[in-house]
Motif scaffolding. Sequence first.
Motif, mmCIF file in Angstrom:
data_model
loop_
_atom_site.group_PDB
_atom_site.id
_atom_site.type_symbol
_atom_site.label_atom_id
_atom_site.label_comp_id
_atom_site.label_asym_id
_atom_site.label_seq_id
_atom_site.Cartn_x
_atom_site.Cartn_y
_atom_site.Cartn_z
ATOM 1 N N ARG B 150 0.828 -1.208 0.000
ATOM 2 C CA ARG B 150 0.000 0.000 0.000
ATOM 3 C C ARG B 150 0.865 1.262 0.000
ATOM 4 O O ARG B 150 0.652 2.186 -0.797
ATOM 5 C CB ARG B 150 -0.884 -0.022 1.266
ATOM 6 N N ASP B 151 1.853 1.313 0.882
ATOM 7 C CA ASP B 151 2.612 2.550 1.058
ATOM 8 C C ASP B 151 3.582 2.809 -0.102
ATOM 9 O O ASP B 151 3.894 3.965 -0.404
ATOM 10 C CB ASP B 151 3.346 2.523 2.394
ATOM 11 N N THR B 153 3.002 2.413 -3.273
ATOM 12 C CA THR B 153 2.252 3.123 -4.318
ATOM 13 C C THR B 153 2.054 4.586 -3.944
ATOM 14 O O THR B 153 2.244 5.489 -4.771
ATOM 15 C CB THR B 153 0.888 2.445 -4.546
ATOM 16 N N THR B 154 1.660 4.823 -2.699
ATOM 17 C CA THR B 154 1.455 6.210 -2.277
ATOM 18 C C THR B 154 2.760 7.000 -2.355
ATOM 19 O O THR B 154 2.782 8.138 -2.830
ATOM 20 C CB THR B 154 0.893 6.258 -0.842
ATOM 21 N N LEU B 155 3.845 6.402 -1.899
ATOM 22 C CA LEU B 155 5.132 7.100 -1.919
ATOM 23 C C LEU B 155 5.533 7.472 -3.346
ATOM 24 O O LEU B 155 5.967 8.597 -3.608
ATOM 25 C CB LEU B 155 6.224 6.227 -1.295
ATOM 26 N N SER B 157 3.615 7.834 -6.029
ATOM 27 C CA SER B 157 2.759 8.871 -6.608
ATOM 28 C C SER B 157 3.044 10.227 -5.968
ATOM 29 O O SER B 157 3.071 11.258 -6.650
ATOM 30 C CB SER B 157 1.280 8.502 -6.472
ATOM 31 N N ALA B 158 3.281 10.237 -4.671
ATOM 32 C CA ALA B 158 3.561 11.501 -3.987
ATOM 33 C C ALA B 158 4.886 12.100 -4.471
ATOM 34 O O ALA B 158 5.009 13.314 -4.674
ATOM 35 C CB ALA B 158 3.608 11.289 -2.479
ATOM 36 N N MET B 186 6.395 11.978 5.389
ATOM 37 C CA MET B 186 6.225 10.551 5.107
ATOM 38 C C MET B 186 6.840 9.652 6.181
ATOM 39 O O MET B 186 6.303 8.589 6.489
ATOM 40 C CB MET B 186 6.882 10.172 3.771
#
Lengths: 212, 212
Positions: B150-151, B153-155, B157-158, B186
């Motif tokens: 999960r993290d 992908t967020t990292l 994209s961010a 983060m």
Amino acid sequence: MHERAADTRRAVLQAAAHLFFEQGYAATSIADISELSARTSGAIYFHYAGKEQLARAVVEAHFAAWPALIARHENVGAPALERLVRLSYAVARAFRDDVFVRAGARLWAERRSINVEMPPPFLDWIATVEHLLDEARAEGTLAAGAEPVRDATTLVSAFFGLHTLSDALDERRLIEDRLTAFWHLMLPALQGAPAPAALLDRVREDTASLPR
Amino acid sequence: MHERAADTRRAVLQAAAHLFFEQGYAATSIADISELSARTSGAIYFHYAGKEQLARAVVEAHFAAWPALIARHENVGAPALERLVRLSYAVARAFRDDVFVRAGARLWAERRSINVEMPPPFLDWIATVEHLLDEARAEGTLAAGAEPVRDATTLVSAFFGLHTLSDALDERRLIEDRLTAFWHLMLPALQGAPAPAALLDRVREDTASLPR
């Protein structure tokens, strides 16, 4: 404006937004817009001097979508961080569902190839987020290590990147799940207590049924 | 390939990358590339069938930049989260300083207007970050609430969004400061102890003097 002229204006703008979003600025012609809107090109040129002016009007419609949405979330009776999270879901849904917002976003991405001045979309959002983080600090709910000016910029850029990724990988269908994952990573730095997960569960369920 | 042919190929590709980055794909002609590379268009067409093939070669050069950079950071003797942060600074500098990386990024942003297949740049990066977060978990340094899949992908994209914002607001001049702010937001969700700030101070100073 006569009612019929207003109708035409609206139909033309809607068709232009649809086509700019679907096929981009360069590939869209006044003839395409005429066909989709069922208006003659004469009627289109009566309202808009050309494709550039239509692009500008679409971008303006994109920017016009936000103040009411922001005001609605600023004035809800909830802690500031919760209002920030609620606002983020509402914006994500607009980017998924609103043709003017989507078209505006694509035109912005193509801005270097279009002869229309477009302000960077980030600054107003940074100010909005900073304001909410300041409120959280005043409420005593912002984590001690958080810094509103610094973190507002990071949050806005990360949110923007999330949309780009979701657009490329799943045409934004998974944007709400991705946004929930986003907040799992962001909230620990922003919020001490209560636990971020509880806030997230509540907000996402609540806002799904709200008007945008 | 004869040395002179290799020189020509390199000079043409360099000029194409420079022009695609500066003025975009649509506005760049073979004549422009000929002028900047000081090669005839005949020489250009000998190596590349046309502008599309040049765009493809630039994108390939962009993607080719990463494996060595990633390998260098995967094999450094440091905890996994620190290697992740180090890698992020190295990538940020490449996006600021390397013409192939910058041109590839712009061509990707314009991909819908270019008839060249381009894979989304996210997936390999997500796999790389996920791998480092898995290592952190195995080391016992990943926070309990973090989830590598999960993290990651967020990292990614961010991080991508950070570059878009820095590109729009300061032409990436402030990318390192913005990246430091990014990690302040983060790391608390990723790392329990030691305190994120200490890791950041060390890494940023250290990697500034490293080769990319």
